[in-house]
Design an enzyme around this catalytic site. Structure first.
Site, short mmCIF file in Angstrom:
data_model
loop_
_atom_site.label_atom_id
_atom_site.label_comp_id
_atom_site.label_asym_id
_atom_site.label_seq_id
_atom_site.Cartn_x
_atom_site.Cartn_y
_atom_site.Cartn_z
N GLY A 38 50.44 42.91 37.71
CA GLY A 38 51.30 42.79 38.88
C GLY A 38 52.38 43.85 38.93
N THR A 39 52.93 44.21 37.78
CA THR A 39 54.00 45.22 37.75
C THR A 39 53.50 46.56 38.27
OG1 THR A 39 55.26 44.17 35.97
CG2 THR A 39 55.51 46.56 36.23
N GLN A 62 52.93 34.97 42.04
CA GLN A 62 53.09 33.53 41.76
C GLN A 62 52.38 32.65 42.79
OE1 GLN A 62 54.43 32.16 39.09
NE2 GLN A 62 55.17 34.07 38.19
N SER A 86 48.09 39.32 40.19
CA SER A 86 48.01 39.45 38.74
C SER A 86 46.99 38.46 38.19
CB SER A 86 49.37 39.20 38.09
OG SER A 86 49.29 39.26 36.68
N HIS A 115 46.50 37.29 35.02
CA HIS A 115 46.87 36.29 34.01
C HIS A 115 47.75 35.18 34.56
CE1 HIS A 115 51.12 37.30 32.79
NE2 HIS A 115 50.81 38.40 33.44
N THR A 127 39.86 55.15 33.69
CA THR A 127 38.67 54.30 33.57
C THR A 127 39.05 52.83 33.71
OG1 THR A 127 37.66 55.92 32.09
CG2 THR A 127 36.74 53.69 32.07
N CYS A 143 68.83 37.63 27.51
CA CYS A 143 69.65 37.98 26.35
C CYS A 143 69.43 39.46 26.03
CB CYS A 143 69.27 37.11 25.16
SG CYS A 143 70.34 37.36 23.72
#
Length: 388
Positions: free
Chosen positions: A71-72, A178, A198, A200, A236, A328
Site C-alpha cells: 500500500g505504501t 483498510q 494492500s 496483507h 520483476t 514512541c
C-alpha cells in the site's frame, strides 16, 4: 487464551493464498517477462491475479491494476506519479488524517515548492465536502482522501468528495487499504481516478499491493528499469506474493457481504460491553465506520504511567493483541496526530487504542477481551468496574 485483535495492522495469510504461493514457488517460478514456457507460466499467474484483484473493486479493465510492493508504494506512485507529470509545482489537497504514506509524501512535495492544503475534520474524523469545494484552486491537480481511517475507523464520504474533484477537473485518489475486502468498492461507479490496495490487509501475503489507475489517467513512474506493469512499476514482479494476493482478493469479494454483517455485530458488541467504563471514550464516527474497527482513547492518559501503549503491553501479557495510536520516538511518547487533528487534547491523544477484528474473531474473543480490558484498567486506575 490467545486473541488477536490487530487485523488493521496485518492479517494472517489464508491457506488458499499460501497454497497459491507454494504452487508458484515450486512450479511457476519463472520470470514473467521471459518469452519461453517457464516465463509464460509465471506471466499467466500474474495476469490471473490481476483479474482477481480487479474483480474485488469491480474494475472492468484488469490492466488498470498496477502491482506494487504494498500500500505504501501504491500511495507513493499515486502522489508522485501525478506530481512528476508537471514541470512546475502545482496545488494538492489531502485531509489531515491521512496515513503517513500520503502525509509524508505530500510533505516532500511541499518542500519542493508544491502548495498543499490539508482539510480539517470534525471530532469524529470526517471531512466536510464543503471544505473541499472551498479549498480547490485553479491549479489543483490532485485530491487524496483516505477511504477508511486506520486508527479511528472513520469512513469518508468518498463518492461526494470525488464528484467535487471531478467537476473541478482535478484527479482524485483514495487510500482504500483498510476498506478493501471489508466494504464494497466499485470503481466503475465511484468517481475515483486512483485507488490503493494492500494484500496483507485482506489475508494475502506481505509484500504485494496494487494501484488502480483509471484508463486515460497519466502517471510518471517512480522506478526506471525493464518497464514492467505497463511501464509504471519496473522490476520483476513478485509472482508468489501476487498470486497469493489474487486468491485472497477473489475470496474476499465472495465472502464480503456475509463477513461484513458478522464483523459489524462483533464490533458493536465490543463497543457495548465497554460502554460503561469510566474515561474510556470511543473515537471515530460510530455510524460511518469500518465494520471491523473498534477504537477508544483514555481521557485520563498521562503518557507516563498510563497511555495507549500501556494498555497494549498489559493486554499482550494477557494474550490479547491490540495496537495504540501514539508513537514512541527516541524514547519519548508522542501523541497521535490523528487524534490531535480531531480536536483531542495532547493527554487524550496519548491514550488512543485500536482493536480490529477479523475472520477468526469469535463472540468468545470479544467477551473475554472486554473482561480483560476492564480488569487491566481497574488495576491501573483503582476505579471499580462492573466485570462480568
Amino acid at each position: 487464551m490467545q486473541v488477536y485483535l490487530d487485523y488493521s495492522a496485518t492479517t494472517p495469510p489464508r491457506p488458499e493464498a499460501i497454497a497459491a504461493m507454494h504452487a508458484v514457488l515450486t512450479q511457476q517460478w519463472g520470470n514473467p517477462s521471459s518469452l519461453h514456457e517457464w516465463g509464460n507460466r509465471a506471466a499467466l499467474v500474474v495476469e490471473q491475479a490481476r483479474i482477481q484483484v480487479a474483480g474485488l473493486i469491480n474494475a472492468t479493465h484488469p490492466e488498470s491494476i498496477i502491482f506494487t510492493s504494498g500500500g505504501t508504494e501504491a500511495d507513493n506512485l499515486a502522489i508522485m506519479g501525478v506530481a512528476r507529470c508537471y514541470s512546475v509545482p502545482q496545488h494538492i489537497i489531502i485531509s489531515n488524517v491521512e496515513h503517513s504514506a500520503i502525509s509524508q509524501t505530500v510533505g516532500m512535495l511541499e518542500n519542493w515548492g508544491w502548495e498543499v492544503t490539508r482539510l480539517g475534520v470534525n471530532n469524529r474524523g470526517r471531512v466536510n465536502p464543503q471544505d473541499l469545494t472551498a479549498a480547490l484552486r485553479h491549479n489543483t491537480v490532485l485530491v487524496s482522501v483516505i477511504y477508511g481511517q486506520s486508527e479511528v475507523g472513520t469512513v469518508q464520504p468518498i463518492a461526494e468528495l470525488g464528484q467535487i474533484a471531478r467537476r473541478h477537473g482535478a484527479l482524485f485518489h483514495t487510500d482504500a487499504v483498510q476498506a478493501a475486502g471489508r466494504i464494497p468498492l466499485d470503481v466503475e461507479n465511484l468517481p475515483v481516478d486512483l485507488l490503493s490496495l494492500s494484500s496483507h490487509k485482506l489475508y494475502g501475503p506481505l509484500g504485494a499491493g496494487a494501484l488502480y489507475v483509471r484508463p486515460g489517467v497519466e502517471l510518471m513512474p517512480l522506478l526506471g528499469g525493464g518497464g514492467q506493469e505497463r511501464g509504471l512499476r519496473s522490476g520483476t514482479q513478485a509472482t508468489p506474493a501476487i498470486a497469493g494476493f489474487g486468491v485472497a482478493a477473489e475470496l474476499a469479494a465472495q465472502e464480503l457481504a456475509a463477513e461484513r454483517v458478522r464483523l459489524i455485530e462483533l464490533r458493536d458488541r465490543l463497543f457495548s460491553l465497554l460502554a460503561d467504563v469510566p474515561g474510556l471514550i470511543p473515537t471515530g464516527d460510530l455510524v460511518h465506520r469500518l465494520p471491523h474497527h473498534v477504537s477508544f482513547t483514555l481521557e485520563y492518559a498521562d503518557g507516563e504511567k498510563l497511555s495507549g501503549k500501556t494498555l497494549v503491553r498489559q493486554l499482550n501479557l494477557a494474550g490479547i493483541g491490540i495496537s495504540a495510536g501514539a508513537a514512541c520516538n527516541s524514547g519519548k511518547l508522542n501523541p497521535s496526530p490523528i487524534l490531535l487533528a480531531m480536536g483531542y487534547s495532547e493527554k487524550a491523544a496519548l491514550g488512543g487504542i485500536r482493536l480490529t477484528l477479523g475472520r477468526e474473531t469469535t463472540v468468545a474473543d470479544i467477551d473475554w477481551t472486554a473482561i480483560v480490558v476492564k480488569q487491566v484498567l481497574q488495576r491501573l486506575t483503582n476505579v471499580e468496574l462492573a466485570i462480568s
